[in-house]
Every structure is written in C-alpha cells, then in structure tokens.
Design a protein around this motif. Structure first.
Motif, PDB file in Angstrom:
ATOM      1  N   LEU A 383       0.835  -1.192   0.054  1.00  0.00           N
ATOM      2  CA  LEU A 383       0.035   0.061  -0.200  1.00  0.00           C
ATOM      3  C   LEU A 383       0.866   1.293  -0.086  1.00  0.00           C
ATOM      4  N   ILE A 384       1.873   1.151   0.827  1.00  0.00           N
ATOM      5  CA  ILE A 384       2.934   2.303   0.883  1.00  0.00           C
ATOM      6  C   ILE A 384       3.444   2.537  -0.534  1.00  0.00           C
ATOM      7  N   ALA A 385       4.027   1.513  -0.971  1.00  0.00           N
ATOM      8  CA  ALA A 385       4.639   1.624  -2.330  1.00  0.00           C
ATOM      9  C   ALA A 385       3.736   2.068  -3.385  1.00  0.00           C
ATOM     10  N   GLY A 386       2.374   1.662  -3.322  1.00  0.00           N
ATOM     11  CA  GLY A 386       1.435   2.198  -4.548  1.00  0.00           C
ATOM     12  C   GLY A 386       1.121   3.692  -4.149  1.00  0.00           C
ATOM     13  N   LEU A 387       1.036   4.089  -2.939  1.00  0.00           N
ATOM     14  CA  LEU A 387       0.790   5.556  -2.683  1.00  0.00           C
ATOM     15  C   LEU A 387       1.987   6.412  -3.168  1.00  0.00           C
ATOM     16  N   ILE A 388       3.070   5.907  -2.896  1.00  0.00           N
ATOM     17  CA  ILE A 388       4.241   6.734  -3.514  1.00  0.00           C
ATOM     18  C   ILE A 388       4.230   6.655  -4.946  1.00  0.00           C
ATOM     19  N   LEU A 389       4.270   5.615  -5.791  1.00  0.00           N
ATOM     20  CA  LEU A 389       4.191   5.521  -6.878  1.00  0.00           C
ATOM     21  C   LEU A 389       3.147   6.164  -7.729  1.00  0.00           C
ATOM     22  N   GLY A 390       1.970   5.897  -6.847  1.00  0.00           N
ATOM     23  CA  GLY A 390       0.912   6.756  -7.699  1.00  0.00           C
ATOM     24  C   GLY A 390       1.079   8.227  -7.476  1.00  0.00           C
ATOM     25  N   ALA A 391       1.499   8.783  -6.394  1.00  0.00           N
ATOM     26  CA  ALA A 391       2.004  10.254  -6.413  1.00  0.00           C
ATOM     27  C   ALA A 391       2.981  10.584  -7.435  1.00  0.00           C
ATOM     28  N   LEU A 392       4.062   9.706  -7.708  1.00  0.00           N
ATOM     29  CA  LEU A 392       4.884  10.238  -8.288  1.00  0.00           C
ATOM     30  C   LEU A 392       4.310  10.219  -9.907  1.00  0.00           C
ATOM     31  N   GLN A 393       3.488   9.147 -10.354  1.00  0.00           N
ATOM     32  CA  GLN A 393       2.979   9.061 -11.443  1.00  0.00           C
ATOM     33  C   GLN A 393       4.004   8.562 -12.719  1.00  0.00           C
ATOM     34  N   ARG A 394       4.928   8.935 -12.740  1.00  0.00           N
ATOM     35  CA  ARG A 394       6.149   8.659 -13.711  1.00  0.00           C
ATOM     36  C   ARG A 394       7.377   8.735 -13.075  1.00  0.00           C
TER      37      ARG A 394
END
Length: 521
Positions: A383-394
């Motif tokens: 979940l934490i990985a998803g939140l960070i990567l989802g915020a980074l987008q790219r």
C-alpha cells in the motif's frame, strides 16, 4: 468431493471464489455481501477440507498485496495532496481503535473470556492479522488465534451491516460537501460584450472549473491559446461546470444559443492515450499547443469525466477530448497513440516492479517498546509503495499508473484470492469453537468490539463534519478490510470513499499493533 479438494489448494481456492461470488450476489433484504461472500464460503469449505497452510498463507499475502497496491496507485495522487485535511480522520481512527480495545478487555472480563482470547477477538473484530501475530509472540500461545478466527468474520459482517445502514445517509457535513453542479460539464458559447475581460481574475477564481477551448475573432475560428486575449465582438467557446456557467457569462457578455465555433478548420475529436511517452505526464508538459495548435478540454477515465488543466496527469486508457485544427487530426491521433490494444497490454514494470518494491517494504521492521518489533507486512508494504508511486505518476520512461480497467481487474483478483484463502484457513478453528459456549460469548464480544470501534469512528467523523461516504471509507481503512471497502464502493461511486480509506489505513494499522502489549499487561 472432499477427498478431491483436500490437498488441492488451487482447485479449492477458485471453487471458493466462484461459489463465494454467487453467494455474495444473493440479496438479504437490502444487503448483498459482494466480495465478502468468498470469505464466508471459505469458512464453510475450510471446516471440511484439509489444505496446506503455508500455501494458503502465500495466497493471502499475494492477494492482499495486489489489492492494496492497486488501491494505493489509484489514491496516491490525492492522498498526499489532502494529507493535512485528513489529520482529523487519522486521529479519529486512533480514538476508535482505543475504544475497541477497552471494550475487548472490559467486556471480555465480564463475559469470563480469557485475556488471550479477548485480545485475539480484538485483532479479529478489527481485522488486524499483524496484531494477532504480535499477540501470539507476546503470549507464546496459539490461544489468541481462536479469538481471531471468531472475531474476524464477525467483524466483517458487523462492519458491512454498519456500512449498509450509513453509506446512503446525508447527515450534515459542513466541511465535506460536494456541489453536484461542479461535476456536470457542458459547452457554453459566449459573445464578448465588455471592453476588457480580466481572464487572469476569472482563472484565479474559477480556474479548475472551466477551460477556454475555441475563439472566433474577426470572423475566423481557431483553437484558443493559453492566455486568451478577448475583445468586444469576439465569440468564445468554453467548457465549464454548471456551477460557474452563469458567473462566466455575466463576466464576459451574453450566452449564444448556437455553437458557431467549430467549422471545417477547427474540430473536436476524442483520442485514447496509449503512447507510453504521454502516460504519466501532466497536460501542461505536452507539446500539443506548440506542435499542433491543439488543446485538451476534457478527460474521461473509466466512468469519471473531468476538465483538463495544466496540472492534470494523463494515464493509460484515458480518453481525451481535444480541440484542434482539422488538418492536424492524423498527426494528433498518432501522437496520442489511440490504440486500445496498446494500452490494454500491461506495463509489467509498473505491476511487478511496484509489487516488488511493496513486498520489500513489507520486510521493514518497526521497533516497539520492550524490545519487540513488527514487520509492515503484505497489508502495509505494498500500500505504501502504491501511494508513493501513484503520487509520482512517472519515473523516467515508466508510467506507474495502470489503465483504470486493468487496475480494477487486478484489484478484484487480489481481493477474491485473499478472502478465499483467509476463509479457508480459518475454517477449522471457526468450526471447532464458534458453536461452543466459549465461541458464542466470543462472537458476542466481537460484535461489541466491532460496534464500539466502527461506531465510534462514524460518530467522530460526523462530528468532524465529514460526509457519510468519506466516513465509511475511513471505517474500511481503520479495519484495513478489503471486503468492507469493496462493499462501500459497490454501493457508492463517490471518490471520497477511497480518500477516507487511505487516510486511516496506515495510522490504524500501526496503532492496532502498538496497543497489543498494553492489552496483555
């Protein structure tokens, strides 16, 4: 049949998923259990079928990891943006978990339930597997697992019932109101009748609710530029929300009934984003205006339609509405890719790479007072990985966001795999204790703990001025329970559900673990 299923984990799990889906679709009055049906069918099947526990544990971790990673990817962009606004929800989850813990110990003593079983019921009723693991480590006993096996399904049922009762409520939510008119987009054509239009002021006041798309100046139609100079006599085409349309018309001139701004030179087309170089980028960073004289006005992502501004991120599978010169249509089509097959092919760096990072985070040990510690685990790491990567987008050439349809599909697969494995693994312990006197009192305790914890959170959320949908998303996050979240999403498409879930999940997960040593004193 039992002999066939015993030892055959894969066959059993998919059979449980199929039967659970069918059971979840059966209405019990106004309630359908949805994905949670797999949990209940798994409890029944697990009571009779002997399966390999390590494989079930693997399927639980894999399914849960996939589910929460996909949730994190979708919610990441808004989670960090709204972090300050969600502080009240986070504190409410801590208070609610504390109330649930007090009820577990206090009512457990009144019901003559041992402290070990009561703590297990607490972990199960608030669906925290890491809490159970720490309780077993602290006591050196498997007894907490008995309470957990009873508390878990009971907590899920009670939480779903609470969501069913409250999800459609419209209590006063002064600080969390959504204007439905802000979601309704339509084109409006305005004839300029003032000598000077202050577009900078309009953009500052209503910037996220309108986009200037076309302009007819001296009889010639063209795509509007970023800074639109308007003169008396011009006719401007705007895509706006219904909430601000009248204000825009009043500030610029008068509404024109027809829309005379699209002709043989200017057209409006829709393209599907499948170009890997575009996905994950902001609209303001694209070469559309300079290279093609084109402008994005709206974006459709799954069932959601919203206005595009320079800060809007594009994702694979988005359908963009573009105003462009008719002669550049083929070039713009090639620029976006406009291929359904291309965006349907998953970027496995985003899927497998992100999950690898998530399960790496899952290994991180958080120290606790007294020398003990706990791992983030499959519930929190991905979940934490998803939140960070989802915020980074790219990152570089990798766009982390998946097509929304692919995200939903993988999310559902992970959820059903997790629930079927949990139910099947808990089946034997549940069957052996649920219908004994100890089991019945443990069920009663689990009901009390679940109502106390979830009810306290809903009450606090209402007092904080949060909407019913955000409050129910917060309950799902406080529990960390995919079945409850999915049930809420099946009964409302409000995006505040996901926002509430991500706001409370991490805080509640950690606090439910930290509080265990104090409950065992």
């Amino acid at each position: 049949m039992i002999e066939l299923l015993s030892g055959n984990v894969i066959l059993t799990i998919f059979l449980v998923i199929a039967l659970g889906t069918a059971f979840g679709s059966i209405p019990f009055g106004p309630i359908r259990f949805g994905a949670a049906g797999a949990l209940f069918v798994g409890l029944i099947v697990g009571a009779f079928v002997d399966l390999n526990d390590p494989i079930l544990t693997f399927l639980q971790d894999l399914g849960l990891g996939i589910f929460v990673y996909m949730v994190g990817l979708e919610a990441g962009e808004t989670f960090f943006r709204d972090l300050k606004a969600q502080l009240g929800m986070m504190l409410a989850s801590v208070v609610a978990v504390t109330v649930g813990a007090v009820v577990a110990v206090g009512a457990g003593g009144l019901l003559n339930i041992s402290r070990e079983v009561a703590v297990g019921v607490f972990s199960g009723a608030l669906t925290s597997t890491p809490s159970l693991a720490l309780a077993q480590e602290q006591t050196g006993s498997e007894i907490p697992a008995v309470g957990y096996s009873i508390g878990y399904p009971t907590g899920v049922v009670v939480a779903i019932l609470l969501v069913a009762v409250t999800i459609g409520r419209t209590w006063k939510a002064k600080k969390d109101q959504e204007n439905e008119d802000e979601k309704i987009l339509h084109p409006v054509t305005i004839a300029v009748e003032v000598d000077e239009v202050d577009m900078a002021q309009l953009d500052e006041k209503y910037g996220d609710q309108f986009v200037v798309s076309t302009l007819r100046h001296h009889g010639r139609a063209r795509v509007a530029e970023d800074e639109v100079p308007l003169e008396r006599g011009d006719v401007v085409g705007i895509m706006a929300t219904r909430a601000v349309t009248d204000d825009l018309v009043a500030a610029i001139g008068r509404r024109v009934a027809a829309r005379p701004l699209i002709d043989e030179k200017v057209t409006v087309q829709h393209f599907t984003v499948s170009n890997k170089d575009i996905a994950g980028n902001q609209v303001g960073n694209l070469a559309l205006p300079g290279a093609f004289g084109a402008r994005i006005t709206r974006v459709r992502r799954a069932d959601e339609i919203f206005l595009a501004n320079d800060d809007t991120y594009l994702a694979y599978g988005d359908i963009v509405e573009v105003v462009l010169p008719a002669k550049r249509q083929r070039e713009v089509n090639s620029y976006f890719g406009d291929s359904i097959q291309s965006f349907a092919e998953l970027d496995w760096i985003a899927v497998a790479g992100g999950l690898a990072i998530g399960f790496l985070f899952a290994l991180i040990q958080i120290p606790l007072p007294g020398g003990s510690s706990f791992a983030l685990g499959a519930a929190a790491g991905p979940l934490i990985a998803g939140l960070i990567l989802g915020a980074l987008q790219r990152t570089g050439k990798t766009a982390w966001q998946l097509p929304r349809s692919a995200n939903y599909t993988l999310r559902q697969l992970g959820l059903m795999m997790f629930l079927a494995a949990v139910g099947t693994a808990s089946g034997p312990a549940f069957a052996s204790t649920a219908f004994s006197l100890q089991g019945l009192t443990a069920i009663l305790l689990a009901v009390l703990v679940s109502i106390a914890g979830c009810g306290t959170f809903l009450l606090l959320a209402a007092l904080l001025g949060k909407s019913a949908t955000r409050a129910n998303g917060g309950v799902s996050g406080m529990l960390g329970q995919p079945a409850v979240l999915q049930y809420a999403l099946e009964n409302s498409s409000d995006s505040r559900i996901m926002s509430g879930y991500t706001a409370t999940f991490a805080v509640a997960l950690i606090f439910k673990i930290v509080i265990i040593p104090f409950l065992l004193v």
